[in-house]
Design a protein around this motif. Structure first.
Motif, PDB file in Angstrom:
ATOM      1  N   TYR A   8      11.189   1.591   2.627  1.00  0.00           N
ATOM      2  CA  TYR A   8      11.331   0.145   2.520  1.00  0.00           C
ATOM      3  C   TYR A   8      11.537  -0.227   1.061  1.00  0.00           C
ATOM      4  O   TYR A   8      10.635  -0.055   0.238  1.00  0.00           O
ATOM      5  N   CYS A  10      12.020  -2.562  -2.035  1.00  0.00           N
ATOM      6  CA  CYS A  10      11.596  -3.896  -2.478  1.00  0.00           C
ATOM      7  C   CYS A  10      12.809  -4.647  -3.038  1.00  0.00           C
ATOM      8  O   CYS A  10      13.508  -4.142  -3.912  1.00  0.00           O
ATOM      9  N   TRP A  17       9.271   2.174  -0.787  1.00  0.00           N
ATOM     10  CA  TRP A  17       7.922   2.496  -0.319  1.00  0.00           C
ATOM     11  C   TRP A  17       7.982   3.197   1.027  1.00  0.00           C
ATOM     12  O   TRP A  17       8.797   2.889   1.868  1.00  0.00           O
ATOM     13  N   TYR A  18       7.088   4.144   1.217  1.00  0.00           N
ATOM     14  CA  TYR A  18       6.933   4.751   2.530  1.00  0.00           C
ATOM     15  C   TYR A  18       5.477   5.106   2.735  1.00  0.00           C
ATOM     16  O   TYR A  18       4.922   5.837   1.896  1.00  0.00           O
ATOM     17  N   PRO A  19       4.818   4.645   3.795  1.00  0.00           N
ATOM     18  CA  PRO A  19       5.378   3.734   4.805  1.00  0.00           C
ATOM     19  C   PRO A  19       5.475   2.302   4.274  1.00  0.00           C
ATOM     20  O   PRO A  19       5.224   2.078   3.100  1.00  0.00           O
ATOM     21  N   ASN A  20       5.839   1.380   5.170  1.00  0.00           N
ATOM     22  CA  ASN A  20       6.056   0.007   4.720  1.00  0.00           C
ATOM     23  C   ASN A  20       4.749  -0.642   4.283  1.00  0.00           C
ATOM     24  O   ASN A  20       3.675  -0.233   4.700  1.00  0.00           O
ATOM     25  N   ARG A  21       4.864  -1.610   3.411  1.00  0.00           N
ATOM     26  CA  ARG A  21       3.704  -2.412   3.043  1.00  0.00           C
ATOM     27  C   ARG A  21       4.128  -3.864   2.961  1.00  0.00           C
ATOM     28  O   ARG A  21       5.317  -4.175   2.862  1.00  0.00           O
ATOM     29  N   CYS A  24       4.694  -5.584  -2.458  1.00  0.00           N
ATOM     30  CA  CYS A  24       5.042  -4.489  -3.369  1.00  0.00           C
ATOM     31  C   CYS A  24       3.921  -4.284  -4.388  1.00  0.00           C
ATOM     32  O   CYS A  24       3.470  -5.240  -5.016  1.00  0.00           O
ATOM     33  N   PHE A  32      11.591  -6.717   1.780  1.00  0.00           N
ATOM     34  CA  PHE A  32      11.981  -5.304   1.723  1.00  0.00           C
ATOM     35  C   PHE A  32      13.163  -5.081   2.647  1.00  0.00           C
ATOM     36  O   PHE A  32      13.281  -5.747   3.677  1.00  0.00           O
ATOM     37  N   PRO A  34      15.059  -1.941   4.898  1.00  0.00           N
ATOM     38  CA  PRO A  34      14.902  -0.548   5.288  1.00  0.00           C
ATOM     39  C   PRO A  34      16.037   0.311   4.749  1.00  0.00           C
ATOM     40  O   PRO A  34      17.196  -0.102   4.777  1.00  0.00           O
TER      41      PRO A  34
END
Ligand SMILES: [Zn+2]
Lengths: 112, 391
Positions: A8, A10, A17-21, A24, A32, A34
């Motif tokens: 994901y 930002c 980022w992995y996994p999503n949050r 940021c 974000f 994908p």
């Protein structure tokens, strides 16, 4: 069609980022997009696990953490005879766990 | 903020308990009331992780408060994974320090063995990330295995060091009648003999069976009180002097340095700072050794030893019962047992017993300052506590 694990990215700072949050860590951004994660990387650590949850049909599993070529890290299963820390690996998105009727797909790493 | 004291304690055996969860919670609470002479408290916090899933029971605190005939006192459950126990103590601390209550009962209770071992392991694994960890079959032992492999590579920890933790803590548990395992073990039996791999099989390579804590049922209780109440009770004055908590990424793979346990470091630093105590002043500690490697790693992160030096101190006997800083005199999670939601209260129970000088054959000499680390998740939510014996 080839399956991917999604990271994901930002929209504020571009970090993936992995996994999503939801927020940021770097810029507090909340939007974000994908992006497919790369599949090749380097094995950081691993274990051979012998006590599995009852829904696994295999007696044991190799699990590991891989640093992907873009710097993201991911936890996955390994299908490698004698894994070594630092070895080059390549992942495929395949079924990793069957819970009832649901098949979960995830990253399985092989020797590169 | 007001000072907070531990005035009463109680505990069950940590083992397989064949009675209902409410009674596992109530028994140590009755012992703790007897211990301090109180018959009523203002409030209850009940730490538990698995009741809804493993025991088909929700709202455990409401059941416990009535079972103890303490209504209409307020009561609620605290669920913070394997750190639930110390989190409940922290809640009790806040309630008294703030002036909201004068007496708070903190109970930890767990009945894991209503499920079988695999179900219990799978249940604990539900604290991992559902999509990035759980679907792969990741369990807490597997995380500990991956962590151990890196620790060995980076710091020279060996299987022998891990076995030293297990042997020490099994030995300590021999002096603790409440411990789950009363089973002395040796290098010969678990590492060196021809049968060692049969006695001590690999579970999450490089971790073996005797590197893992048992799956335990158990309950423990502390009664916390304000100074005014504590001074009326004829028990040694043990002050809960420092409370710290810190969190880290949910996924282990997101940590910049995978051998660091930053939440342990952060929680401990707070608990020491608040108490005005240095790690070198601690007389006795209970660290969360769900896996042998964790006792070593935590002993470094809380500041007892430099990073990478914990296994050396261990090998020199520094952390043994007769050493300079005894760690896990109770037997630790490794041998005393690990009833997950109750564990943090159990750790505090041991420290208070030690500071009171009531630990019998496992008594640490001149214990004045005690410290606990209760480790939730795989280090993503950690609560540390500092206790001081007052004159
Ligand atoms: Zn950002």
């Amino acid at each position: 069609m080839e399956r991917h694990i999604l990271g994901y990215k930002c929209r504020g700072c571009g970090r993936v980022w992995y996994p999503n949050r939801g927020v940021c860590q770097d810029c507090r951004g909340i939007e974000f997009e994908p992006v497919p994660l790369p599949k090749n990387g380097k094995l950081l650590t691993f274990t051979h696990l012998h006590n599995l949850a009852a829904d696994f049909e295999v007696p044991s599993l190799w699990l590991g953490i891989v640093e992907l070529s873009n710097g993201n890290r991911i936890t996955g299963q390994l299908r490698i005879d004698s894994p070594k820390i630092g070895m080059k690996v390549v992942g495929k998105v395949e079924p990793v766990r069957q819970v009832g009727y649901q098949t979960h797909h995830g990253m399985i790493f092989y020797k590169a | 903020m007001r000072d907070v004291y531990v005035i009463g304690i109680g505990i069950t055996s940590f083992s397989r308990l064949e009675y209902p969860l409410v009674e596992i919670a109530a028994y140590p609470a009755i012992m703790a009331m007897k211990d301090c002479g109180l018959t009523k408290v203002d409030h209850l916090f009940v730490a538990n992780m698995g009741a809804s899933r493993l025991n088909h029971q929700t709202a455990l605190a409401s059941a416990v408060v009535d079972h103890l005939s303490l209504c209409p006192a307020g009561a609620e459950c605290i669920e913070n994974g394997p750190a639930s126990g110390a989190s409940a103590i922290k809640a009790g601390y806040m309630a008294i320090a703030s002036g909201l209550h004068d007496t708070v009962m903190v109970i930890g209770a767990e009945r894991l063995r209503e499920a079988n071992n695999l179900e219990a392991t799978d249940f604990v694994a539900s604290l991992t990330h559902p999509l990035a960890e759980q679907i792969y079959g990741v369990t807490l032992p597997s995380m500990a295995g991956m962590f151990t492999r890196l620790y060995m590579e980076k710091y020279g920890v060996t299987s022998r060091h891990l076995a030293m933790v297990a042997i020490k803590n099994h030995d300590n548990a021999m002096f603790n009648k409440f411990a789950h395992l009363h089973e002395p073990i040796s290098f010969e039996g678990i590492l060196d003999s021809e049968d060692a791999l049969t006695n001590n099989p690999m579970v999450a390579d490089p971790l073996r069976f005797y590197d893992m804590c048992p799956v335990s049922d158990g309950g423990a209780c502390l009664i916390l009180a304000s100074a005014e109440v504590a001074k009326k009770v004829k028990r040694p004055l043990i002050r809960l002097a420092g409370v710290g908590q810190a969190t880290d990424t949910h996924c282990v793979h997101e940590r910049k340095e995978p051998t660091d346990l930053l939440a342990v470091r952060g929680a401990a630093a707070q608990a020491f700072k608040m108490a005005g105590v240095k790690p070198s002043e601690v007389s006795v500690a209970e660290l969360h050794d769900a896996f042998t490697i964790l006792e070593i790693a935590e002993s470094e992160e809380v500041g007892f030893f430099k990073k990478g030096q914990g296994h050396i101190a261990l090998a020199e006997g520094y952390t043994g019962l007769k050493g300079k800083l005894p760690i896990n005199p109770s037997g630790g999670l490794k041998a005393k047992g690990h009833p997950v939601g109750a564990t943090g209260v159990g750790q505090a129970h041991e420290i208070v017993t030690q500071l009171r000088g009531e630990a019998g054959e496992r008594q640490v000499k001149n214990a004045k300052i005690g410290f606990t680390t209760n480790f939730g998740g795989f280090g993503n939510n950690v609560v540390a506590l500092t206790f001081i014996k007052e004159k």
